[in-house]
Write a protein that holds these residues in place. Structure first.
Motif, PDB file in Angstrom:
ATOM      1  N   THR A  71       0.823  -1.202   0.000  1.00 39.05           N
ATOM      2  CA  THR A  71       0.000   0.000   0.000  1.00 39.05           C
ATOM      3  C   THR A  71       0.860   1.255   0.000  1.00 39.05           C
ATOM      4  O   THR A  71       2.015   1.234   0.405  1.00 39.05           O
ATOM      5  CB  THR A  71      -0.893   0.072   1.249  1.00 39.05           C
ATOM      6  N   THR A  72       0.250   2.324  -0.466  1.00 42.28           N
ATOM      7  CA  THR A  72       0.877   3.636  -0.355  1.00 42.28           C
ATOM      8  C   THR A  72      -0.207   4.687  -0.301  1.00 42.28           C
ATOM      9  O   THR A  72      -1.370   4.420  -0.600  1.00 42.28           O
ATOM     10  CB  THR A  72       1.847   3.904  -1.523  1.00 42.28           C
ATOM     11  N   GLU A  73       0.179   5.874   0.104  1.00 45.91           N
ATOM     12  CA  GLU A  73      -0.748   6.991   0.217  1.00 45.91           C
ATOM     13  C   GLU A  73      -0.538   7.863  -1.011  1.00 45.91           C
ATOM     14  O   GLU A  73       0.549   8.394  -1.210  1.00 45.91           O
ATOM     15  CB  GLU A  73      -0.357   7.717   1.498  1.00 45.91           C
ATOM     16  N   LEU A  74      -1.574   8.003  -1.871  1.00 41.77           N
ATOM     17  CA  LEU A  74      -1.489   8.858  -3.060  1.00 41.77           C
ATOM     18  C   LEU A  74      -2.642   9.840  -3.014  1.00 41.77           C
ATOM     19  O   LEU A  74      -3.780   9.424  -2.818  1.00 41.77           O
ATOM     20  CB  LEU A  74      -1.626   8.037  -4.345  1.00 41.77           C
ATOM     21  N   ASN A  75      -2.384  11.108  -3.203  1.00 39.20           N
ATOM     22  CA  ASN A  75      -3.437  12.124  -3.121  1.00 39.20           C
ATOM     23  C   ASN A  75      -4.243  11.940  -1.833  1.00 39.20           C
ATOM     24  O   ASN A  75      -5.469  11.967  -1.839  1.00 39.20           O
ATOM     25  CB  ASN A  75      -4.368  12.052  -4.340  1.00 39.20           C
ATOM     26  N   SER A  76      -3.542  11.694  -0.749  1.00 45.50           N
ATOM     27  CA  SER A  76      -4.077  11.453   0.592  1.00 45.50           C
ATOM     28  C   SER A  76      -5.157  10.372   0.652  1.00 45.50           C
ATOM     29  O   SER A  76      -6.043  10.401   1.479  1.00 45.50           O
ATOM     30  CB  SER A  76      -4.561  12.754   1.252  1.00 45.50           C
ATOM     31  N   GLU A  77      -5.042   9.385  -0.227  1.00 43.74           N
ATOM     32  CA  GLU A  77      -5.932   8.229  -0.160  1.00 43.74           C
ATOM     33  C   GLU A  77      -5.083   6.964  -0.235  1.00 43.74           C
ATOM     34  O   GLU A  77      -4.101   6.919  -0.963  1.00 43.74           O
ATOM     35  CB  GLU A  77      -6.935   8.267  -1.317  1.00 43.74           C
ATOM     36  N   LYS A  78      -5.494   5.943   0.518  1.00 41.39           N
ATOM     37  CA  LYS A  78      -4.734   4.696   0.515  1.00 41.39           C
ATOM     38  C   LYS A  78      -4.919   3.970  -0.819  1.00 41.39           C
ATOM     39  O   LYS A  78      -6.038   3.824  -1.290  1.00 41.39           O
ATOM     40  CB  LYS A  78      -5.213   3.803   1.668  1.00 41.39           C
ATOM     41  N   HIS A  79      -3.827   3.548  -1.412  1.00 37.50           N
ATOM     42  CA  HIS A  79      -3.856   2.804  -2.665  1.00 37.50           C
ATOM     43  C   HIS A  79      -3.186   1.441  -2.465  1.00 37.50           C
ATOM     44  O   HIS A  79      -2.252   1.307  -1.689  1.00 37.50           O
ATOM     45  CB  HIS A  79      -3.096   3.550  -3.768  1.00 37.50           C
ATOM     46  N   PHE A  80      -3.659   0.472  -3.239  1.00 36.29           N
ATOM     47  CA  PHE A  80      -3.129  -0.892  -3.132  1.00 36.29           C
ATOM     48  C   PHE A  80      -2.586  -1.362  -4.468  1.00 36.29           C
ATOM     49  O   PHE A  80      -3.111  -0.992  -5.510  1.00 36.29           O
ATOM     50  CB  PHE A  80      -4.250  -1.863  -2.735  1.00 36.29           C
ATOM     51  N   ARG A  81      -1.576  -2.203  -4.436  1.00 37.38           N
ATOM     52  CA  ARG A  81      -1.131  -2.883  -5.646  1.00 37.38           C
ATOM     53  C   ARG A  81      -0.600  -4.269  -5.266  1.00 37.38           C
ATOM     54  O   ARG A  81      -0.314  -4.533  -4.108  1.00 37.38           O
ATOM     55  CB  ARG A  81      -0.046  -2.113  -6.409  1.00 37.38           C
ATOM     56  N   MET A  82      -0.497  -5.126  -6.269  1.00 36.62           N
ATOM     57  CA  MET A  82       0.059  -6.444  -6.032  1.00 36.62           C
ATOM     58  C   MET A  82       1.497  -6.276  -5.552  1.00 36.62           C
ATOM     59  O   MET A  82       2.263  -5.506  -6.130  1.00 36.62           O
ATOM     60  CB  MET A  82       0.028  -7.225  -7.355  1.00 36.62           C
ATOM     61  N   ASN A  83       1.851  -6.974  -4.515  1.00 39.92           N
ATOM     62  CA  ASN A  83       3.211  -6.874  -3.985  1.00 39.92           C
ATOM     63  C   ASN A  83       4.205  -7.494  -4.974  1.00 39.92           C
ATOM     64  O   ASN A  83       4.057  -8.631  -5.381  1.00 39.92           O
ATOM     65  CB  ASN A  83       3.278  -7.610  -2.645  1.00 39.92           C
ATOM     66  N   CYS A  84       5.180  -6.729  -5.350  1.00 40.86           N
ATOM     67  CA  CYS A  84       6.153  -7.265  -6.316  1.00 40.86           C
ATOM     68  C   CYS A  84       7.544  -7.285  -5.715  1.00 40.86           C
ATOM     69  O   CYS A  84       8.543  -7.278  -6.423  1.00 40.86           O
ATOM     70  CB  CYS A  84       6.117  -6.468  -7.617  1.00 40.86           C
ATOM     71  N   ALA A  85       7.628  -7.270  -4.394  1.00 36.81           N
ATOM     72  CA  ALA A  85       8.919  -7.129  -3.712  1.00 36.81           C
ATOM     73  C   ALA A  85       9.695  -8.445  -3.569  1.00 36.81           C
ATOM     74  O   ALA A  85      10.273  -8.722  -2.535  1.00 36.81           O
ATOM     75  CB  ALA A  85       8.713  -6.498  -2.343  1.00 36.81           C
ATOM     76  N   LYS A  86       9.659  -9.251  -4.614  1.00 39.08           N
ATOM     77  CA  LYS A  86      10.412 -10.506  -4.558  1.00 39.08           C
ATOM     78  C   LYS A  86      11.901 -10.201  -4.438  1.00 39.08           C
ATOM     79  O   LYS A  86      12.606 -10.790  -3.658  1.00 39.08           O
ATOM     80  CB  LYS A  86      10.143 -11.312  -5.822  1.00 39.08           C
ATOM     81  N   HIS A  87      12.346  -9.295  -5.286  1.00 40.51           N
ATOM     82  CA  HIS A  87      13.704  -8.779  -5.171  1.00 40.51           C
ATOM     83  C   HIS A  87      13.565  -7.338  -4.730  1.00 40.51           C
ATOM     84  O   HIS A  87      12.698  -6.635  -5.242  1.00 40.51           O
ATOM     85  CB  HIS A  87      14.432  -8.855  -6.508  1.00 40.51           C
ATOM     86  N   HIS A  88      14.418  -6.919  -3.818  1.00 41.48           N
ATOM     87  CA  HIS A  88      14.273  -5.583  -3.264  1.00 41.48           C
ATOM     88  C   HIS A  88      14.399  -4.504  -4.327  1.00 41.48           C
ATOM     89  O   HIS A  88      15.362  -4.484  -5.076  1.00 41.48           O
ATOM     90  CB  HIS A  88      15.333  -5.371  -2.178  1.00 41.48           C
ATOM     91  N   HIS A  89      13.387  -3.639  -4.404  1.00 38.81           N
ATOM     92  CA  HIS A  89      13.457  -2.509  -5.318  1.00 38.81           C
ATOM     93  C   HIS A  89      12.448  -1.457  -4.877  1.00 38.81           C
ATOM     94  O   HIS A  89      11.683  -1.658  -3.954  1.00 38.81           O
ATOM     95  CB  HIS A  89      13.205  -2.948  -6.762  1.00 38.81           C
ATOM     96  N   HIS A  90      12.452  -0.322  -5.555  1.00 38.24           N
ATOM     97  CA  HIS A  90      11.522   0.758  -5.231  1.00 38.24           C
ATOM     98  C   HIS A  90      10.741   1.142  -6.481  1.00 38.24           C
ATOM     99  O   HIS A  90      10.975   0.579  -7.547  1.00 38.24           O
ATOM    100  CB  HIS A  90      12.307   1.945  -4.659  1.00 38.24           C
ATOM    101  N   HIS A  91       9.836   2.123  -6.323  1.00 33.42           N
ATOM    102  CA  HIS A  91       8.959   2.472  -7.429  1.00 33.42           C
ATOM    103  C   HIS A  91       8.879   3.964  -7.708  1.00 33.42           C
ATOM    104  O   HIS A  91       8.847   4.763  -6.785  1.00 33.42           O
ATOM    105  CB  HIS A  91       7.516   2.023  -7.131  1.00 33.42           C
TER     106      HIS A  91
END
Ligand SMILES: [Zn+2]
Ligand SMILES: [Zn+2]
Ligand SMILES: [Zn+2]
Length: 137
Positions: A71-91
């Motif tokens: 999850t992350t906060e975008l435009n002050s609203e909680k957003h969800f996405r499929m977790n892709c953190a198999k290998h450490h990285h950022h977005h």
């Protein structure tokens, strides 16, 4: 994480894998970016008449807890996405369409001795803006 891995994880943790739960997973696999609970609810309502927002939200919360979604906060609203953190990285995250681009640079690598006597539990690093498609739109 893909739908199959998510379903395996649910089973492993003893959760029922109902059709509804699977449909939410399929939605996120196709979405390929951040979506709000409202987006998911609209999608679910189009298939299950009268499904409650509570039900949808509870499942999102569960998926977040299990690490199936991130999850992350975008435009002050909680957003969800499929977790892709198999290998450490950022977005990089597009504020408009919610699409993400993988960044293979981690600022933690630059810290050196800055936190030498601290125990680091976690960190977060996200860059926000507009993706090329949204800039030209
Ligand atoms: Zn990613
Ligand atoms: Zn975009
Ligand atoms: Zn990092």
């Amino acid at each position: 994480m893909d739908v199959k891995e998510a379903i395996d994880l649910l089973k492993e943790k003893g959760y029922k894998t109902t059709k509804r739960r699977q449909d939410i997973l399929v939605y996120f696999e196709k979405a390929d970016g951040y979506r709000t609970a409202k987006d998911v609810n609209e999608f679910m309502e189009s298939m299950y008449e009268g499904i409650s927002f509570d039900t949808v939200y509870r499942n999102l919360h569960l998926y977040d807890e299990l690490g199936i979604l991130e999850t992350t906060e975008l435009n002050s609203e909680k957003h969800f996405r499929m977790n892709c953190a198999k290998h450490h990285h950022h977005h990089f995250i597009c504020n408009d369409c919610g699409k993400t681009k993988k960044i293979n640079v981690c600022p933690m690598d630059e810290l050196g001795n800055t936190l030498a006597n601290y125990y680091v539990e976690d960190h977060k690093f996200e860059i926000y803006g507009l993706c090329p498609l949204c800039i030209s739109a």
